[in-house]
Write a protein that holds these residues in place. Structure first.
Motif, short mmCIF file in Angstrom:
data_model
loop_
_atom_site.label_atom_id
_atom_site.label_comp_id
_atom_site.label_asym_id
_atom_site.label_seq_id
_atom_site.Cartn_x
_atom_site.Cartn_y
_atom_site.Cartn_z
N ALA A 1 6.26 -13.33 -3.81
CA ALA A 1 6.71 -12.68 -3.07
C ALA A 1 7.06 -11.54 -3.32
N ALA A 2 7.26 -11.12 -4.60
CA ALA A 2 7.96 -9.98 -5.48
C ALA A 2 5.99 -9.06 -4.99
N ALA A 3 5.32 -8.91 -4.60
CA ALA A 3 3.81 -8.06 -4.80
C ALA A 3 3.72 -8.27 -3.26
N ILE A 4 3.97 -9.24 -2.36
CA ILE A 4 4.63 -8.87 -0.84
C ILE A 4 5.33 -7.70 -0.67
N GLU A 5 5.99 -7.84 -1.09
CA GLU A 5 7.78 -7.33 -1.01
C GLU A 5 7.23 -6.06 -1.50
N CYS A 6 6.67 -5.49 -2.47
CA CYS A 6 6.34 -3.88 -3.36
C CYS A 6 5.83 -2.94 -2.46
N ALA A 7 4.71 -4.23 -2.16
CA ALA A 7 3.59 -3.51 -0.56
C ALA A 7 3.99 -3.03 0.20
N ARG A 8 5.19 -4.02 0.50
CA ARG A 8 5.85 -3.19 2.26
C ARG A 8 6.59 -2.51 1.94
N GLN A 9 7.24 -2.24 0.78
CA GLN A 9 7.61 -0.95 0.50
C GLN A 9 7.25 -0.37 -0.22
N GLY A 10 6.10 0.33 -0.12
CA GLY A 10 4.56 1.59 -0.18
C GLY A 10 3.68 1.19 -1.24
N ALA A 11 4.09 0.16 -2.40
CA ALA A 11 3.50 -0.07 -3.04
C ALA A 11 2.16 -0.69 -3.84
N ASN A 12 1.09 0.04 -4.72
CA ASN A 12 -0.04 -0.47 -4.67
C ASN A 12 0.23 -1.88 -5.33
N VAL A 13 -0.87 -2.84 -6.11
CA VAL A 13 -0.14 -3.99 -6.80
C VAL A 13 -1.27 -4.53 -7.40
N VAL A 14 -1.12 -4.58 -8.77
CA VAL A 14 -2.11 -5.33 -9.98
C VAL A 14 -1.37 -7.00 -9.70
N ILE A 15 -2.49 -7.49 -9.70
CA ILE A 15 -1.92 -8.88 -9.38
C ILE A 15 -2.30 -10.37 -10.65
N GLY A 16 -1.88 -9.93 -11.49
CA GLY A 16 -2.10 -11.05 -12.85
C GLY A 16 -1.86 -12.73 -12.54
N TYR A 17 -2.84 -13.03 -13.01
CA TYR A 17 -2.35 -14.40 -12.46
C TYR A 17 -4.09 -15.17 -13.98
N SER A 18 -3.40 -16.68 -13.52
CA SER A 18 -3.71 -17.14 -14.82
C SER A 18 -5.31 -16.93 -14.57
N GLY A 19 -5.71 -17.47 -14.07
CA GLY A 19 -7.59 -17.28 -14.54
C GLY A 19 -8.15 -17.70 -13.28
N SER A 20 -7.04 -19.09 -13.34
CA SER A 20 -7.69 -20.40 -12.96
C SER A 20 -8.59 -20.28 -11.83
N PRO A 21 -9.83 -21.24 -11.55
CA PRO A 21 -10.29 -20.95 -10.27
C PRO A 21 -9.51 -21.84 -9.27
N SER A 22 -8.48 -22.86 -9.69
CA SER A 22 -7.44 -23.39 -8.88
C SER A 22 -6.47 -21.90 -8.08
N SER A 23 -6.29 -21.09 -8.65
CA SER A 23 -5.25 -20.28 -8.43
C SER A 23 -6.11 -18.80 -7.60
N ARG A 24 -7.38 -18.49 -7.97
CA ARG A 24 -8.48 -17.74 -7.27
C ARG A 24 -8.63 -17.63 -5.29
N ALA A 25 -7.97 -18.63 -4.79
CA ALA A 25 -7.56 -18.64 -3.82
C ALA A 25 -6.23 -18.13 -3.34
N ALA A 26 -5.53 -18.21 -3.91
CA ALA A 26 -4.52 -17.68 -2.94
C ALA A 26 -4.22 -16.23 -3.44
N VAL A 27 -4.64 -15.81 -4.30
CA VAL A 27 -4.87 -14.95 -4.96
C VAL A 27 -5.86 -14.10 -3.68
N ASP A 28 -7.32 -14.70 -3.29
CA ASP A 28 -7.65 -13.58 -2.15
C ASP A 28 -6.30 -13.58 -1.78
N GLU A 29 -6.20 -14.67 -0.95
CA GLU A 29 -5.07 -14.58 0.64
C GLU A 29 -3.55 -13.86 0.01
N LEU A 30 -3.36 -13.12 -0.61
CA LEU A 30 -2.84 -12.60 -1.26
C LEU A 30 -2.85 -10.91 -1.01
#
Length: 256
Positions: free
Chosen positions: A20-49
């Protein structure tokens, strides 16, 4: 556009508050580095984000690495420098809370929680702060702590000390980094519906109790943290450092 052309790093951003924070920061004009666990199960959600952020006209890059690894913070910083030219805002959001009783707490459960929630955070904040110092234009560091930094929990004896530690870390870093124009603040969410407490809140009686303890009459949503986070990251909070902001629907003050 409170964060126009800012470079923001958010850990634990594949879901929940971080997403939610990443989306709102982008909405407010920011570019975002998305940190995540690196697990394959999270990758689909990251790609969607990433697609959601790009649809807002901003850029995003993902770095998959464990939050408990002391080197992860530098990987995130390196990605921000390479992709966006620097780091303006660092948000430490990654955390775990495997609920467990105290007397039979497995040693590894305790160590995993402390390493993920606090030790990894220390080194990530340090990496971001060093980059901000090198840049010479200040910056904002925000730790997502918890109402649990202020109150106890019988099934959270491993978790609450880490959240208190994050709050204390931001207070001390505010002093240490103030001379470089780097502001450090903590957000203290109350009961927010995320994956971290999904099992706990599956108990309808517990769910109703927690909602009833909240003066606003409902549990929190990840989006409820996004606005306060953007405020602390923005120049609107240019004289705010060493502060802690409860975002709990009034739960903490509801003692009677």
């Amino acid at each position: 556009m409170l964060l126009a052309d800012k470079s923001v790093i958010i850990t634990g951003a594949s879901r929940g508050i971080g997403r939610a924070a990443a989306i709102e920061c982008a909405r407010q004009g920011a570019n975002v580095v998305i940190g995540y666990s690196g697990s394959p199960s999270s990758r689909a959600a990251v790609d969607e984000l990433i697609q959601e952020i790009e649809a807002l006209g901003r850029r995003a890059v993902a770095v998959g690495a464990p939050a408990e690894d002391p080197d992860t913070g530098q990987l995130l910083v390196d990605a921000a420098v390479e992709q966006f030219g620097g780091v303006d805002v660092f948000v430490n959001n990654a955390g775990i809370c495997p609920f467990h009783s105290f007397l039979d707490m497995p040693r590894q459960t305790y160590l995993d929680t402390v390493n993920t929630n606090l030790n990894g955070a220390f080194f990530a904040v340090q990496a971001a702060a060093n980059q901000m110092k090198r840049q010479g234009r200040g910056g904002a560091i925000i730790a997502v702590s918890s109402i649990s930094a202020l109150v106890g929990g019988g099934m959270q004896t491993h978790y609450t000390p880490t959240k208190a530690g994050l709050l204390s870390l931001m207070q001390s870093c505010a002093v240490a980094l103030g001379p470089y124009g780097i502001r450090c603040n903590a957000l203290l969410p109350g009961t927010i519906e995320t994956d971290i407490n999904k099992e706990d809140l599956a108990d309808q009686k517990k769910r109703d109790y927690m909602a009833g303890r909240t003066p606003l009459g409902r549990l929190g949503r990840p989006e409820d943290l996004a606005g306060p986070l953007v405020f602390l990251a923005s120049d609107m909070a240019q004289y705010v450092t060493g502060a802690s902001l409860l975002v709990d629907g009034g739960m903490y003050v509801n003692l009677q």
